[in-house]
Write a protein that holds these residues in place. Structure first.
Motif, PDB file in Angstrom:
ATOM      1  N   VAL A 287       8.777  -6.356   6.412  1.00 51.01           N
ATOM      2  CA  VAL A 287       9.317  -5.592   7.534  1.00 51.01           C
ATOM      3  C   VAL A 287      10.423  -4.656   7.083  1.00 51.01           C
ATOM      4  CG1 VAL A 287       8.668  -7.299   9.249  1.00 51.01           C
ATOM      5  CG2 VAL A 287      10.876  -7.505   8.103  1.00 51.01           C
ATOM      6  N   ALA A 288      11.042  -4.923   5.954  1.00 54.04           N
ATOM      7  CA  ALA A 288      12.098  -4.057   5.426  1.00 54.04           C
ATOM      8  C   ALA A 288      11.877  -3.853   3.934  1.00 54.04           C
ATOM      9  CB  ALA A 288      13.482  -4.644   5.689  1.00 54.04           C
ATOM     10  N   TYR A 289      12.108  -2.620   3.466  1.00 60.29           N
ATOM     11  CA  TYR A 289      11.876  -2.302   2.058  1.00 60.29           C
ATOM     12  C   TYR A 289      12.927  -2.946   1.165  1.00 60.29           C
ATOM     13  CZ  TYR A 289      11.161   0.570  -2.125  1.00 60.29           C
ATOM     14  OH  TYR A 289      10.934   1.001  -3.400  1.00 60.29           O
TER      15      TYR A 289
ATOM     16  N   VAL B 236      -5.803  -2.517 -10.374  1.00 60.24           N
ATOM     17  CA  VAL B 236      -4.632  -1.931 -11.041  1.00 60.24           C
ATOM     18  C   VAL B 236      -4.498  -0.451 -10.684  1.00 60.24           C
ATOM     19  CG1 VAL B 236      -3.603  -1.388 -13.273  1.00 60.24           C
ATOM     20  CG2 VAL B 236      -4.680  -3.622 -12.911  1.00 60.24           C
ATOM     21  N   LEU B 237      -5.608   0.275 -10.708  1.00 58.19           N
ATOM     22  CA  LEU B 237      -5.565   1.702 -10.385  1.00 58.19           C
ATOM     23  C   LEU B 237      -5.187   1.933  -8.922  1.00 58.19           C
ATOM     24  CD1 LEU B 237      -8.724   2.962 -12.332  1.00 58.19           C
ATOM     25  CD2 LEU B 237      -6.313   3.100 -13.022  1.00 58.19           C
ATOM     26  N   ASP B 238      -5.714   1.081  -8.022  1.00 58.99           N
ATOM     27  CA  ASP B 238      -5.365   1.213  -6.609  1.00 58.99           C
ATOM     28  C   ASP B 238      -3.887   0.948  -6.376  1.00 58.99           C
ATOM     29  OD1 ASP B 238      -7.931   1.877  -5.947  1.00 58.99           O
ATOM     30  OD2 ASP B 238      -8.493  -0.118  -5.221  1.00 58.99           O
ATOM     31  N   ALA B 239      -3.340  -0.011  -7.105  1.00 56.73           N
ATOM     32  CA  ALA B 239      -1.909  -0.301  -6.953  1.00 56.73           C
ATOM     33  C   ALA B 239      -1.068   0.900  -7.365  1.00 56.73           C
ATOM     34  CB  ALA B 239      -1.538  -1.521  -7.780  1.00 56.73           C
TER      35      ALA B 239
ATOM     36  N   THR C 192       8.463  -1.380  -4.970  1.00 55.13           N
ATOM     37  CA  THR C 192       7.291  -0.579  -4.632  1.00 55.13           C
ATOM     38  C   THR C 192       6.033  -1.136  -5.278  1.00 55.13           C
ATOM     39  OG1 THR C 192       8.663   1.414  -4.422  1.00 55.13           O
ATOM     40  CG2 THR C 192       6.299   1.729  -4.737  1.00 55.13           C
ATOM     41  N   GLY C 193       6.149  -1.552  -6.537  1.00 53.92           N
ATOM     42  CA  GLY C 193       4.996  -2.116  -7.223  1.00 53.92           C
ATOM     43  C   GLY C 193       4.515  -3.408  -6.593  1.00 53.92           C
TER      44      GLY C 193
ATOM     45  N   PRO D 139       2.976   5.939  -3.947  1.00 58.52           N
ATOM     46  CA  PRO D 139       3.582   6.983  -3.092  1.00 58.52           C
ATOM     47  C   PRO D 139       3.436   6.685  -1.603  1.00 58.52           C
ATOM     48  CG  PRO D 139       2.283   7.977  -4.853  1.00 58.52           C
ATOM     49  CD  PRO D 139       1.974   6.521  -4.867  1.00 58.52           C
ATOM     50  N   ALA D 140       2.288   6.108  -1.202  1.00 59.06           N
ATOM     51  CA  ALA D 140       2.096   5.784   0.216  1.00 59.06           C
ATOM     52  C   ALA D 140       3.075   4.716   0.669  1.00 59.06           C
ATOM     53  CB  ALA D 140       0.659   5.325   0.449  1.00 59.06           C
ATOM     54  N   VAL D 141       3.371   3.751  -0.174  1.00 61.80           N
ATOM     55  CA  VAL D 141       4.323   2.708   0.183  1.00 61.80           C
ATOM     56  C   VAL D 141       5.707   3.301   0.411  1.00 61.80           C
ATOM     57  CG1 VAL D 141       5.539   0.669  -0.696  1.00 61.80           C
ATOM     58  CG2 VAL D 141       3.053   0.859  -0.960  1.00 61.80           C
ATOM     59  N   GLU D 142       6.144   4.156  -0.510  1.00 64.83           N
ATOM     60  CA  GLU D 142       7.470   4.759  -0.358  1.00 64.83           C
ATOM     61  C   GLU D 142       7.531   5.665   0.863  1.00 64.83           C
ATOM     62  OE1 GLU D 142       8.110   6.680  -4.062  1.00 64.83           O
ATOM     63  OE2 GLU D 142       8.363   4.810  -5.197  1.00 64.83           O
TER      64      GLU D 142
END
Length: 850
Positions: free
Chosen positions: A789-791, A527-530, A552-553, A535-538
């Motif tokens: 492949v796409a957000y 949970v904490l890693d998620a 993002t979640g 921010p890295a995902v965005e």
């Protein structure tokens, strides 16, 4: 999702050889064409092409600008037949076999390496004895001795009437009851022998290609090699090694490091062929002086995937051990009631059992696999003579037990506590000794990526013993509860297993409680890693405008869950360590009290006594439920194709390795798949002179790498390797460091012409192979693929893209680009060659893998 590669800019004809991963795939899905045809192979494993590409070798001009796609389907090797779901009952044997291959790498320490193998094989032998002893406990003790000897129990089961002691029939004599019941464990051993012999003939019978070191065709160029390394050679001479393991070369003696051995020249070689070339200058293939001897890793040895001799030898030893276990159960029961001539005969039989037991131990402790050469001979005296002799002694023991002994009645239980206690103690000692050897092997290197710092093998061996104990205890407990029935309520149990099994069952709830702590910590960390990864995902997607927190979640959670795979060593270490300590405590408690836990604490504090009784009841239920779960899952898999496929995935991962420790383990499918792939690549490249890219997904990438290691150098120079979703480093490199460690993967990179690896952060199985760039060779790992492949919604992706994780790597555009780049880097095709005298082509065509 077409597998066709965009046409390379240069190079001419090429072949794509696709290898699927765990769970299998159809040739239609792999080739993206409903019309496919099998060009070589059988119903178990075969190579397929599109119908329009069947005659590609006869018309090479059609494919000068593009590759010919082929699909190698091997799923039926592990999950094709419904009866193979019953192999789930052989899980402890499979796990013990894995421990053999988990040893740390060692250089110049052959004594420790051999000792490690001996200890694992002894652990595996105890599992066979434990399984047979559990069958003896059920048939001889619970059924023939306790139930048939008790009127209240035998009266409830009409099928036991002819054995009932109170009816005075011919079979009611205790010794005759035991002799008849001994047919059950004997039949079990015979069944295991039959299954091992059947799979031995089907799986371990695939000989590797011969003629590895025959000179390559004159038209074939020497494969390019990176600057600073010796060129890949196609002809060899093998000078005799000097004392100390040095191989003479024009540059002087060269040491042979552990895991790498000198090659043998000539087409009739049975020793290793060519392998990774040591860095440094050397003469070219056309130099008149002798060329340096090439070195090849363990996975490249000719005998690595040809284990007929070892499996046959171990099968004979384990079969004999099973028969001797049954015989020992009979002699132990009769020894206390023998007098006169019967006592003398009993002593002679016991001496024969001891002598045969020593022979079994000698066979098991002998040097294991001989990977440096293809073993074509089998020791007939050990394979057939030893089990036959043990079976003969068992028959004599049964006849001896059937004699009438005045005044002999069955009461209490057979002396099973001592046998199960000795087995448990022996397993604990062997596992501890194995851990000490593993630490000694690991000490000089201390690779931080190695699972459990080199203790992965001992930990897995401990798990194998625990699984065998749960299954054996579960069978005994369920049979005892069934025979005891319900009419005995209020008068106490009439039928019961050995006290030690009750103690072992009682520690299972404690073990589960201990596992709650690391499981909770992993859940919290996920949970904490998620949250940390959001921010890295965005940032990775560079989403314009307001980011979607839900999207993002989802992506961040997928990446965090994929990281749980790297925590597997912690869980394995906790479980194995706790099992070792609790197992020792159960043996001590059983021997000290001589009673089940619920009664051993009578008179203690009420809280302690209640906890002991609750642990015994709950553990007994859980151990029986665990065994029933195994049986139910196997039966469901027999009827349900989806369940059969799931169980097949377990074998895809667990039965990759040859049966080097336990001959009754499920067979190694790689002993069929790796020669298939090796034959296919060798025959096609040498006949057509074309280029080849072998692309493997998941477990298919492991098969592809193993097959490439087996190729001769001239063929490797025309082969490119593309891996995706690959567990080569993440799982195999960490758990099997002696075979897939950093040095082995770097050596594969140097010896193959080119290699690319694709991976995703959301993939729980695949990952980077961590092979850096060397000289003019780029790093193997590509940039991490974005998944999805796409957000969000775009013009190119109007609908939301799924998070693929471990699947559908070919759907990513980067896959086709990487494959095309690999083909472009391979040397141009050479003149078409179909020399009938070519040793690699004899008995095969361009469309046959032999």
């Amino acid at each position: 999702m077409s597998p066709a590669t965009p046409a390379p800019e240069t190079g001419g004809a090429a072949l794509e050889l696709l290898v699927h991963g765990v769970g299998g795939a159809t040739p239609q899905s792999m080739l993206d064409d409903p019309r496919t045809v099998r060009v070589t192979g059988d119903a178990t494993a075969a190579v397929y092409r599109r119908t329009e590409d069947t005659d590609a070798e006869d018309h090479p001009e059609r494919y000068a600008a593009g590759p010919v796609p082929e699909a190698y389907c091997w799923s039926n090797l592990t999950s094709g037949d419904g009866t193979r779901a019953l192999w789930l009952l052989l899980l402890p044997f499979m796990v013990a076999n894995l421990a053999h291959w988990m040893r740390p790498p060692a250089q110049g320490r052959p004594g420790l390496v051999r000792l490690y193998g001996v200890l694992v094989r002894l652990v595996a032998l105890t599992l066979t004895v434990l399984l047979t002893a559990a069958a003896c406990e059920v048939a001889l003790d619970l059924t023939a001795w306790q139930c048939a000897g008790t009127a209240a129990c035998s009266g409830e089961y009409s099928w036991l009437g002819f054995l009932a002691a109170d009816r005075g029939g011919w079979w009611s004599v205790p010794g005759r009851r035991l002799a008849l019941a001994a047919l059950v464990p004997t039949a079990l051993v015979v069944l295991l022998w039959y299954l091992s012999n059947r799979t031995w003939s089907a799986y371990e019978a695939q000989r590797p290609p011969t003629g590895y070191d025959a000179p390559a065709p004159e038209t074939a160029p020497v494969a390019s090699a990176p600057a600073g390394s010796a060129p890949i050679r196609t002809a060899h001479t093998r000078p005799a090694p000097t004392p100390g393991g040095l191989v003479p070369t024009p540059e002087g003696p060269v040491p042979t490091p552990e895991g790498l051995i000198p090659t043998q020249g000539g087409p009739d070689s049975t020793l290793d062929g060519a392998g990774p070339v040591p860095a440094g200058p050397g003469p070219t293939a056309t130099a008149p002086e002798p060329t340096p001897v090439e070195l090849r890793p363990a996975l490249g040895r000719p005998g690595f995937w040809y284990g007929r001799r070892l499996v046959a030898r171990l099968r004979g030893a384990h079969t004999a051990a099973g028969f001797l276990t049954v015989a020992a159960a009979l002699t132990t029961a009769t020894a206390r009631h023998d007098t006169g001539a019967r006592a003398a005969l009993g002593l002679a039989l016991q001496a024969a059992l001891v002598a045969l037991g020593v022979v079994v131990l000698w066979v098991v402790c002998r040097r294991g696999r001989s990977e440096r050469r293809v073993n074509l001979r089998v020791e007939r005296a050990l394979v057939s003579g030893l089990p036959a002799t043990a079976l003969g002694v068992l028959a004599l023991t049964a006849l001896h037990a059937g004699w009438s002994r005045p005044g002999w009645i069955s009461s209490g239980t057979l002396p099973g506590d001592a046998a199960f206690g000795a087995l448990t103690l022996a397993q604990g000692i062997l596992v501890v000794a194995l851990g000490v050897v593993a630490l000694l092997l690991q000490r000089p290197r201390k690779d931080p990526r190695t699972a459990l710092r080199g203790l992965g093998g001992p930990a897995v061996a401990m798990l194998a013993c625990a699984l065998a104990g749960v299954m054996s205890g579960g069978v005994a407990q369920r049979v005892a509860d069934w025979l005891d029935g319900t009419s005995g309520a209020g008068v106490g149990p009439r039928i019961g297993p050995p006290v030690l099994l009750s103690w072992q069952a009682s520690v299972i709830p404690v073990l589960l409680l201990l596992l709650l702590a690391p499981a909770a910590l992993l859940a919290v960390r996920t949970v904490l890693d998620a949250r940390r990864l959001r921010p890295a995902v965005e940032a990775d997607y560079g989403a314009e405008g307001e980011p979607d927190p839900v999207r993002t979640g989802q992506i961040a959670t997928g990446r965090a869950r994929a990281g749980l795979t790297d925590s597997a060593p912690v869980l394995v270490g906790v479980v194995s360590g706790a099992t070792l300590l609790l197992g020792a405590a159960s043996v001590a408690g059983a021997w000290a009290s001589g009673n089940v836990p619920g009664r051993a604490f009578d008179g203690a504090h009420p809280a302690i006594a209640s906890a002991a009784s609750a642990a015994q009841a709950l553990g007994s239920w859980m151990i029986g439920f665990g065994f029933l779960l195994f049986v139910t899952w196997g039966r469901r898999a027999y009827k349900d194709a989806s369940a059969r496929r799931t169980i097949g995935i377990l074998w895809d991962v667990g039965t990759f390795w040859p049966r080097a420790a336990h001959p009754f383990a499920p067979p190694c499918y790689a002993e069929r798949a790796v020669p298939d792939l090796t034959w296919r690549m060798s025959s096609w490249t040498r006949r057509t002179g074309g280029r080849l890219v072998i692309s493997g997904h998941s477990q298919g990438s492991v098969l592809a790498a193993a097959a490439v290691w087996q190729l001769p150098p001239a063929t490797r120079g025309r082969v490119a390797l593309l891996t995706y979703g690959s567990p080569l480093e993440r799982l195999y490199g960490r758990w099997f460091p002696a075979y897939f460690g950093p040095e082995a993967l770097r050596g594969l990179h140097r010896t193959i012409h080119c290699w690319s690896n694709l991976h995703r952060a959301t993939d729980p199985i695949g990952g980077p192979v961590c092979v850096p760039a060397e000289a003019d060779r780029p790093a193997v790992d590509a940039d991490v693929l974005l998944d999805p492949v796409a957000y969000g919604r775009t013009r190119e992706h109007p609908l939301p893209e799924p998070i693929l994780g471990h699947s559908d790597y070919q759907a990513d555009p980067e896959f086709a680009r990487r494959r095309s780049a690999l083909l472009d880097r391979l040397p141009r095709s050479v003149q078409h060659r179909s020399d009938p005298n070519d040793p690699e082509l004899q008995g095969s065509s361009g469309r046959s893998s032999g």
